[in-house]
Design a protein around this motif. Sequence first.
Motif, PDB file in Angstrom:
ATOM      1  N   VAL A  35       0.836  -1.199   0.000  1.00  0.00           N
ATOM      2  CA  VAL A  35       0.000   0.000   0.000  1.00  0.00           C
ATOM      3  C   VAL A  35       0.874   1.253   0.000  1.00  0.00           C
ATOM      4  O   VAL A  35       0.618   2.222  -0.737  1.00  0.00           O
ATOM      5  CB  VAL A  35      -0.947   0.007   1.219  1.00  0.00           C
ATOM      6  CG1 VAL A  35      -1.693   1.333   1.320  1.00  0.00           C
ATOM      7  CG2 VAL A  35      -1.941  -1.150   1.132  1.00  0.00           C
ATOM      8  N   ALA A  36       1.929   1.256   0.822  1.00  0.00           N
ATOM      9  CA  ALA A  36       2.821   2.415   0.902  1.00  0.00           C
ATOM     10  C   ALA A  36       3.478   2.693  -0.447  1.00  0.00           C
ATOM     11  O   ALA A  36       3.561   3.853  -0.896  1.00  0.00           O
ATOM     12  CB  ALA A  36       3.877   2.188   1.983  1.00  0.00           C
ATOM     13  N   MET A  37       3.954   1.644  -1.107  1.00  0.00           N
ATOM     14  CA  MET A  37       4.605   1.830  -2.406  1.00  0.00           C
ATOM     15  C   MET A  37       3.618   2.375  -3.444  1.00  0.00           C
ATOM     16  O   MET A  37       3.964   3.243  -4.245  1.00  0.00           O
ATOM     17  CB  MET A  37       5.193   0.499  -2.892  1.00  0.00           C
ATOM     18  CG  MET A  37       6.373   0.009  -2.061  1.00  0.00           C
ATOM     19  SD  MET A  37       7.769   1.167  -2.051  1.00  0.00           S
ATOM     20  CE  MET A  37       8.233   1.136  -3.782  1.00  0.00           C
ATOM     21  N   ARG A  38       2.388   1.858  -3.410  1.00  0.00           N
ATOM     22  CA  ARG A  38       1.373   2.328  -4.359  1.00  0.00           C
ATOM     23  C   ARG A  38       1.076   3.809  -4.130  1.00  0.00           C
ATOM     24  O   ARG A  38       0.968   4.597  -5.074  1.00  0.00           O
ATOM     25  CB  ARG A  38       0.105   1.482  -4.214  1.00  0.00           C
ATOM     26  CG  ARG A  38      -0.951   1.795  -5.267  1.00  0.00           C
ATOM     27  CD  ARG A  38      -2.024   0.724  -5.326  1.00  0.00           C
ATOM     28  NE  ARG A  38      -2.817   0.676  -4.109  1.00  0.00           N
ATOM     29  CZ  ARG A  38      -2.782  -0.323  -3.230  1.00  0.00           C
ATOM     30  NH1 ARG A  38      -1.983  -1.348  -3.422  1.00  0.00           N
ATOM     31  NH2 ARG A  38      -3.555  -0.287  -2.148  1.00  0.00           N
ATOM     32  N   ARG A  39       0.966   4.195  -2.878  1.00  0.00           N
ATOM     33  CA  ARG A  39       0.680   5.600  -2.568  1.00  0.00           C
ATOM     34  C   ARG A  39       1.850   6.500  -2.928  1.00  0.00           C
ATOM     35  O   ARG A  39       1.666   7.606  -3.467  1.00  0.00           O
ATOM     36  CB  ARG A  39       0.321   5.742  -1.088  1.00  0.00           C
ATOM     37  CG  ARG A  39      -1.028   5.121  -0.741  1.00  0.00           C
ATOM     38  CD  ARG A  39      -1.380   5.297   0.722  1.00  0.00           C
ATOM     39  NE  ARG A  39      -2.696   4.741   1.006  1.00  0.00           N
ATOM     40  CZ  ARG A  39      -3.259   4.741   2.220  1.00  0.00           C
ATOM     41  NH1 ARG A  39      -2.616   5.275   3.251  1.00  0.00           N
ATOM     42  NH2 ARG A  39      -4.452   4.214   2.393  1.00  0.00           N
ATOM     43  N   MET A  40       3.066   6.050  -2.640  1.00  0.00           N
ATOM     44  CA  MET A  40       4.224   6.882  -2.955  1.00  0.00           C
ATOM     45  C   MET A  40       4.398   7.042  -4.464  1.00  0.00           C
ATOM     46  O   MET A  40       4.764   8.114  -4.946  1.00  0.00           O
ATOM     47  CB  MET A  40       5.486   6.290  -2.316  1.00  0.00           C
ATOM     48  CG  MET A  40       5.534   6.488  -0.798  1.00  0.00           C
ATOM     49  SD  MET A  40       7.121   6.053  -0.048  1.00  0.00           S
ATOM     50  CE  MET A  40       7.093   4.262  -0.194  1.00  0.00           C
ATOM     51  N   ASP A  41       4.127   5.976  -5.216  1.00  0.00           N
ATOM     52  CA  ASP A  41       4.195   6.079  -6.674  1.00  0.00           C
ATOM     53  C   ASP A  41       3.201   7.109  -7.188  1.00  0.00           C
ATOM     54  O   ASP A  41       3.519   7.925  -8.063  1.00  0.00           O
ATOM     55  CB  ASP A  41       3.892   4.711  -7.311  1.00  0.00           C
ATOM     56  CG  ASP A  41       5.089   3.778  -7.241  1.00  0.00           C
ATOM     57  OD1 ASP A  41       6.215   4.280  -7.061  1.00  0.00           O
ATOM     58  OD2 ASP A  41       4.898   2.554  -7.366  1.00  0.00           O
ATOM     59  N   ALA A  42       1.980   7.053  -6.637  1.00  0.00           N
ATOM     60  CA  ALA A  42       0.947   7.987  -7.073  1.00  0.00           C
ATOM     61  C   ALA A  42       1.309   9.418  -6.704  1.00  0.00           C
ATOM     62  O   ALA A  42       1.145  10.355  -7.506  1.00  0.00           O
ATOM     63  CB  ALA A  42      -0.401   7.603  -6.455  1.00  0.00           C
TER      64      ALA A  42
END
Length: 346
Positions: A17-24
């Motif tokens: 979830v953290a990686m997905r949010r940081m990418d966005a």
Amino acid sequence: MRELALWLAMSKRQREVAMRRMDALAGWKPEEGSGEPAAAAAAAGLKKNHSYEMAKAWRAAPSLASVEVLTAAPRARVSDYDHAVGAHVTTAFDEVSANGGIVISEVVERLAVLAAADLGQIPSFATLRRKVLEEQRRRERRTRPGVHLNFDCCAFTMANLDRPERTAFAIVDRRTQLVLGAALGDARRAGHGYGLAAGDALRRIGTGSLKEVAWAERLEQTELVTGLDDGLLKIGVEAAWAELPVVQPAGKPGRYLRRAAGDRMGRMLFLSADRLAKSTGGDAQEAEDAVDDAARLQVEVEIHNAAILPDLEGDPASGPSAGLIAALEFFARRPHHRPSEQPEPA
């Protein structure tokens, strides 16, 4: 190091979830006109208003803390109430000791009187006793470590472990409550777990956070909880043949860790002795999957020790005693066998 501690505290799902949010967040740069707010919010799995708030926090401080996936409870909640009780614990100890030896129940009773006069109410017995035991541990640190070691193993749980429970092996200095070394392991192969913990202790003493501690001149005694490993029942004989100070097999798992830290060490919650068998390791894949949990254990050990080190003498020139190093090397190099294995006959 702060970001590493946050990363290790996350479960695998939280990391995704953290990686997905940081990418966005990294891809959405409204000042440059790149990306649509609605698309960025959808990519991050957030509502539009929430994504605006998170983007603002991210730009102010790009950190894992800004993406709001770490749901673990705080390490400790220290309230004004706790500070008020703690402010009187030293006085309670000093007044009781003036009458002779320290009796914990008498210190608790005196602390109750002092705290009640300040707070207008008597704190709970559990709060009073916890503060008294913390102060007792602090006072016992007024000595150099390395005289008396306790080898202990205990099942524990912690938020965001990759498995619900693990078994920790630890080498604790009895007088100062420093954890010299720690490792994850299998209670059925406690010898192996202690070997890993001893290797960790040698690293921490030689080049790690304990390298500047002033050490005692001599190791005098070692006690070891055998866990579920019958191969350790004769450890005292093996140590004697190796010309080490007395190594005495001891009883209940977790007894020494609880003496050093209470029921918790940071985020680690120590479990009862009957949970030891349920918290054992598994196959090779399980060992590989334990890497993150092993790192989480190391973070808690460093934080535990960091609270103790200011109370101790510092003298990098003193160095640990030859007996202490020999004992740790003995465990680190000692051959270990799986439960189903038997040593070759001599």
